[in-house]
Design a protein around this motif. Structure first.
Motif, PDB file in Angstrom:
ATOM      1  N   GLN A 157      26.206  47.577  30.001  1.00  0.00           N
ATOM      2  CA  GLN A 157      26.204  48.424  31.202  1.00  0.00           C
ATOM      3  C   GLN A 157      24.798  48.621  31.772  1.00  0.00           C
ATOM      4  O   GLN A 157      24.652  48.961  32.935  1.00  0.00           O
ATOM      5  CB  GLN A 157      26.837  49.783  30.887  1.00  0.00           C
ATOM      6  N   SER A 161      26.921  45.498  36.577  1.00  0.00           N
ATOM      7  CA  SER A 161      27.535  46.609  37.329  1.00  0.00           C
ATOM      8  C   SER A 161      28.891  46.993  36.756  1.00  0.00           C
ATOM      9  O   SER A 161      29.278  48.151  36.808  1.00  0.00           O
ATOM     10  CB  SER A 161      27.751  46.207  38.780  1.00  0.00           C
ATOM     11  N   GLN A 162      29.613  45.993  36.289  1.00  0.00           N
ATOM     12  CA  GLN A 162      30.967  46.274  35.785  1.00  0.00           C
ATOM     13  C   GLN A 162      31.159  45.666  34.409  1.00  0.00           C
ATOM     14  O   GLN A 162      30.843  44.479  34.215  1.00  0.00           O
ATOM     15  CB  GLN A 162      31.980  45.609  36.712  1.00  0.00           C
ATOM     16  N   HIS A 164      34.258  45.374  31.552  1.00  0.00           N
ATOM     17  CA  HIS A 164      35.626  45.675  31.140  1.00  0.00           C
ATOM     18  C   HIS A 164      35.773  45.259  29.671  1.00  0.00           C
ATOM     19  O   HIS A 164      35.294  44.202  29.266  1.00  0.00           O
ATOM     20  CB  HIS A 164      36.615  44.897  32.026  1.00  0.00           C
ATOM     21  N   CYS A 181      30.350  41.670  34.927  1.00  0.00           N
ATOM     22  CA  CYS A 181      29.936  40.971  36.144  1.00  0.00           C
ATOM     23  C   CYS A 181      28.913  41.799  36.910  1.00  0.00           C
ATOM     24  O   CYS A 181      28.731  42.983  36.647  1.00  0.00           O
ATOM     25  CB  CYS A 181      31.134  40.568  37.001  1.00  0.00           C
ATOM     26  N   LYS A 182      28.251  41.112  37.843  1.00  0.00           N
ATOM     27  CA  LYS A 182      27.125  41.739  38.546  1.00  0.00           C
ATOM     28  C   LYS A 182      27.573  42.563  39.734  1.00  0.00           C
ATOM     29  O   LYS A 182      26.877  43.454  40.183  1.00  0.00           O
ATOM     30  CB  LYS A 182      26.152  40.647  39.021  1.00  0.00           C
ATOM     31  N   GLN A 183      28.730  42.207  40.295  1.00  0.00           N
ATOM     32  CA  GLN A 183      29.163  42.859  41.527  1.00  0.00           C
ATOM     33  C   GLN A 183      30.191  43.945  41.266  1.00  0.00           C
ATOM     34  O   GLN A 183      31.077  43.783  40.427  1.00  0.00           O
ATOM     35  CB  GLN A 183      29.803  41.825  42.459  1.00  0.00           C
ATOM     36  N   ASP A 184      30.073  45.060  42.038  1.00  0.00           N
ATOM     37  CA  ASP A 184      31.133  46.086  41.998  1.00  0.00           C
ATOM     38  C   ASP A 184      32.362  45.515  42.666  1.00  0.00           C
ATOM     39  O   ASP A 184      32.234  44.694  43.573  1.00  0.00           O
ATOM     40  CB  ASP A 184      30.686  47.337  42.765  1.00  0.00           C
ATOM     41  N   SER A 185      33.542  45.972  42.272  1.00  0.00           N
ATOM     42  CA  SER A 185      34.755  45.407  42.870  1.00  0.00           C
ATOM     43  C   SER A 185      34.846  45.670  44.368  1.00  0.00           C
ATOM     44  O   SER A 185      35.428  44.903  45.111  1.00  0.00           O
ATOM     45  CB  SER A 185      36.006  45.930  42.166  1.00  0.00           C
ATOM     46  N   GLU A 186      34.219  46.785  44.857  1.00  0.00           N
ATOM     47  CA  GLU A 186      34.291  47.099  46.302  1.00  0.00           C
ATOM     48  C   GLU A 186      33.348  46.211  47.117  1.00  0.00           C
ATOM     49  O   GLU A 186      33.524  46.041  48.295  1.00  0.00           O
ATOM     50  CB  GLU A 186      33.894  48.556  46.572  1.00  0.00           C
ATOM     51  N   SER A 187      32.268  45.682  46.467  1.00  0.00           N
ATOM     52  CA  SER A 187      31.272  44.944  47.257  1.00  0.00           C
ATOM     53  C   SER A 187      31.720  43.525  47.552  1.00  0.00           C
ATOM     54  O   SER A 187      32.614  42.996  46.945  1.00  0.00           O
ATOM     55  CB  SER A 187      29.931  44.927  46.530  1.00  0.00           C
TER      56      SER A 187
END
Ligand SMILES: C[S@@+](CC[C@H](N)C(=O)[O-])C[C@H]1O[C@@H](n2cnc3c(N)ncnc32)[C@H](O)[C@@H]1O
Length: 187
Positions: A157, A161-162, A164, A181-187
């Motif tokens: 963390q 960014s994410q 799981h 992963c590096k990207q937030d799911s919203e981005s």
């Protein structure tokens, strides 16, 4: 390689860190984020006897690549027998991943898969490997790690960014699988 030979490797080298190769269930679950329909560059840390390589090479496209980094010389030697043009085997520590990628002409990895025992590593080495992996990973890529305990989440963390976490109990011992992963799911 038989379980007997695997155990012999463990006795000689504590970094092998498990009594038997990962089960087919673990292999399948830990690679479920990989989109095998695309050309991918996959880097694997600690491939051991190659149970993940066998599964992935069957599914990878002809133009995909698998770069394996294995510290144990007996395993590295065995992995070279795979003899697949998509594969390169490097007898080294995952700490050298950026140097190895550069020598291979690779500046982005779509997926980095790791079976190395992070709990055995000093904090600076652990964070060094995670930071280098994050720099090398494509924006939509995944860092996939399987470990025998859930100790790695906090460290992951700090770099991704994410994160799981999932589990695979049909493994000796049961496995904790991280998908980072590096990207937030919203981005
Ligand atoms: C738990 S075994 C996993 C082997 C195999 N991936 C599997 O799932 O059956 C850990 C592997 O990581 C390798 N290893 C340990 N530390 C490493 C490091 N710093 N860099 C690369 N490989 C490492 C060991 O030699 C061993 O092959």
């Amino acid at each position: 390689m038989s379980t007997y030979h695997y155990l012999k490797s463990l006795i000689r080298d504590k970094n092998v860190a498990s009594v038997t190769p990962s089960s087919g269930f673990t292999v399948k679950k830990a690679t479920r984020k990989i989109d095998f329909s695309r050309d991918n560059i996959i880097i694997e840390y600690g491939p051991g006897t190659g149970v993940f390589a066998d599964y992935m090479l069957e599914r990878m496209t002809p133009d995909s690549r698998l770069i394996m980094i294995e510290l144990n010389s007996g395993f590295a030697q065995k992995l070279r027998d795979i003899g697949d043009p998509r594969v390169s085997v490097h007898e080294a520590s995952a700490e050298s991943v950026e140097e190895i990628a550069e020598k291979q002409g690779v500046n982005r990895a779509d997926y980095i898969l790791s079976g190395i025992p992070f709990s055995f590593l000093q904090d600076d080495v652990k964070h060094g490997i995670l930071a280098a992996s994050c720099r090398l990973l494509a924006d939509e890529g995944y860092f996939l790690a399987y470990q025998t305990s859930s100790h790695l989440k906090k460290a992951l963390q700090q770099h991704f960014s994410q994160v799981h976490t999932t589990y695979e109990f049909r493994n000796i011992p049961p496995m904790c699988i991280y998908e980072a992963c590096k990207q937030d799911s919203e981005s």
